[in-house]
Design an enzyme around this catalytic site. Structure first.
Site, short mmCIF file in Angstrom:
data_model
loop_
_atom_site.label_atom_id
_atom_site.label_comp_id
_atom_site.label_asym_id
_atom_site.label_seq_id
_atom_site.Cartn_x
_atom_site.Cartn_y
_atom_site.Cartn_z
N LYS A 183 0.84 -1.19 0.00
CA LYS A 183 0.00 0.00 0.00
C LYS A 183 0.88 1.25 0.00
O LYS A 183 2.02 1.20 0.48
CB LYS A 183 -0.85 0.03 1.28
CG LYS A 183 -1.99 -0.95 1.31
CD LYS A 183 -2.77 -0.81 2.60
CE LYS A 183 -3.90 -1.82 2.68
NZ LYS A 183 -4.93 -1.65 1.66
N ARG A 188 -10.21 -11.58 2.10
CA ARG A 188 -11.05 -12.65 1.55
C ARG A 188 -10.35 -14.00 1.62
O ARG A 188 -11.00 -15.04 1.69
CB ARG A 188 -11.49 -12.27 0.13
CG ARG A 188 -10.37 -12.10 -0.84
CD ARG A 188 -10.79 -11.32 -2.07
NE ARG A 188 -10.87 -9.87 -1.83
CZ ARG A 188 -11.19 -8.97 -2.74
NH1 ARG A 188 -11.49 -9.37 -3.98
NH2 ARG A 188 -11.23 -7.69 -2.46
#
Ligand code: BES
Ligand code: MG
Ligand code: ZN
Length: 511
Positions: A282, A356
């Site tokens: 990120k 996920r």
């Protein structure tokens, strides 16, 4: 400052110096066009008459009537309360608002009480009595949530304020509000804590300790890496292996039902204690907020702790895969293929879509308890923040039954939810672009990002009643929710607790 106010303030200081530091928060409604003068709450009116109408007199001479959320402080009105804060509650008649999907009355009480309590905290008043404003639970929530400040690592801390209801009150309602507020504050504390302090191990230990008063009804399993391996949770392990910090799979069993064989409600929470993005790193700006990427785990575990404290008669299992998402020589690489617990293979095209992956295995495991329903919460996608902002958590569900009850619960708590689609349209986007059964990102990467993430999770669900709450948008509070200070929000803990409250005796959870 007028002579009178000056003298009152001196009196206030003298009383404080005597160690008698007690304050009072009272409510006043906004003036309706058809009535004259001030409309005090029942408790405020009782206080007013105990001092021969001095309060309403002071309110009248001190300026225009108080607007919703605005406050005025009076010193020396009453010998027991050196300082009294009066707060505006808005109009007295409004309740559930169909357009806003919340209860205006309850929200006004939470906001007003929090303003009053903070005002007194700033004056270093250590004990506050609170006007229940006709709804003891909401008033207690406002006090407990409004006063919370994360100052664990500050040398100079804010005054610790204790609160109690003023006047006659339904004490069960007040106590319930305190527990709801405490539950959300526990989630806030876990989310706000730095990632070097709340590691997967420290998270699990904190929850274990919070559950210790209820040990007779609760079992806590802190599953180590070898257990995770034996369960063949390949997707979870692929994320955790990038970090030096060992993963933990936290498993909580709360047996609240008299029938210990009653099939449980299973709550699952994403527990990434720090999300750097991994090799798909990120940007560094704002990355510190990713210490709260265990918000799903924090809110579901706090909801379970609160359900236990409220002694709710229902069986609940809480599951939290806990690990860090870090870049390293051992980390997932874009394009890697991993195998989840149910045998499905996943191409990891973006290592930052790690939530996920860990939830896939946790959801597979959730089914082994033959649950009546599964609810998972996860700070899963920036896309849900784009869609809904901090107004509501996005709910993706295959069950109208769950949706109805989650929505009803959120109207009561003011911590709202909004239903989102689970179309095949999105499923195609995560199945048609992979070397494997699934890709962890949609093929039109950014479009419908919250929906493709939900479609991915659904591939690991066979239960008839499942809901996924994407809580990334409600993770932080700037100034949107007036009764929460700036920082990690702990949302939607109260909505989960209220939902459990609703369903404990429902057809699905009674035999
Ligand atoms: N933890 C983030 C999502 C997030 C973003 C939470 C902002 C709270 C605030 C999640 O793991 C993530 O990185 N998601 C990616 C998914 C993408 C790579 C498909 C995202 O949202 O950008
Ligand atoms: Mg990520
Ligand atoms: Zn994440």
């Amino acid at each position: 400052m007028s002579l009178f106010t000056h003298m009152s303030f001196v009196l206030f200081l003298l009383l404080c110096l005597n160690g008698f530091i007690q304050g009072l928060v009272l409510g006043v409604y906004e003036k309706q066009p058809d009535n004259e003068g001030i409309r005090l709450t029942e408790a405020a009116a009782a206080f007013d008459s105990s001092i021969s109408g001095k309060l309403s007199e002071m309110l009248t001479i001190s300026g225009p009537l108080l607007k919703k959320g605005k406050s005025r402080t009076f010193y020396g009105l009453h010998q027991d309360f050196p300082s009294v804060v009066v707060v505006g509650l808005g109009k007295s008649s409004t309740g559930v608002c169909g357009k806003e999907n919340w209860d205006n009355c309850k929200e006004s009480i939470r906001a007003a009480v929090s303003v009053g309590c903070r005002q007194l905290q700033d004056l270093e008043v250590a004990h506050v009595e609170v006007d229940p404003c006709g709804d003891g639970q909401s008033a207690a929530e406002g006090a407990v949530l409004g006063l919370f400040e994360y100052d664990e690592f500050k040398t100079k801390k804010k005054v610790r304020v204790t609160t109690q209801p003023y006047g006659s009150v339904d004490s069960a309602a007040w106590q319930k509000g305190v527990l709801y507020g405490d539950g959300q504050n526990l989630a806030r504390r876990l989310m706000e804590a730095p990632a070097n302090h709340i590691t997967p191990t420290a998270f699990a230990n904190t929850i274990e300790q919070k559950l210790s008063p209820f040990a007779h009804k609760v079992a806590v399993h802190k599953r180590p890496q070898c257990w995770i391996e034996s369960e063949q949770m390949g997707a979870f392990l692929s994320v955790s292996k990038g970090s030096e910090e060992p993963p933990v799979f936290l498993e909580l069993h709360y047996k609240g039902s008299l029938d210990s064989a009653q099939p449980p409600l299973v709550l699952v929470g994403k527990g990434i204690t720090f999300d750097s993005g991994g090799i798909s790193l990120k940007p560094s700006s704002g990355m510190d907020a990713m210490r709260a990427d265990m918000g799903g785990a924090a809110t579901v575990c706090s909801a379970l702790v609160t359900a236990a404290a409220l002694k709710l008669p229902i069986n609940i299992i809480g599951l939290a895969p806990l690990c860090e998402n870090m870049p390293s020589g051992k980390a997932n690489k874009p394009g890697d293929v991993v195998r989840a617990k149910n045998g499905k293979t996943i191409q990891v095209d973006n290592t930052d879509a790690e939530g996920r992956l860990i939830l896939a295995d946790a959801l597979c495991y959730a089914h082994s308890f033959k649950p009546r329903a599964i609810i998972n919460a996860a700070t899963l996608t920036g896309a849900v923040d784009v869609a809904l902002g901090s107004a509501a958590a996005g709910v993706f569900t295959n069950s109208d039954w769950l949706w109805e009850r989650l929505q009803k619960a959120s109207i009561v708590t003011g911590d709202r939810v909004w239903r989102m689609p689970l179309f095949q349209h999105y499923t195609k986007q995560i199945t048609e672009n992979a070397l494997a059964d699934l890709n962890n990102v949609g093929k039109y990467s950014r479009s419908g990002g919250a929906c493709t993430a939900a479609a991915f999770l659904r591939e690991f669900v066979t239960a008839d009643h499942w809901a996924h709450l994407d809580i990334a948008g409600v993770m932080t509070n700037k100034d949107e929710i007036p009764y929460l200070r700036k920082g990690m929000s702990g949302r939607p803990t109260r909505t989960l607790v209220e939902f459990i409250h609703f369903v404990q005796n429902s057809d699905l959870f009674s035999n």
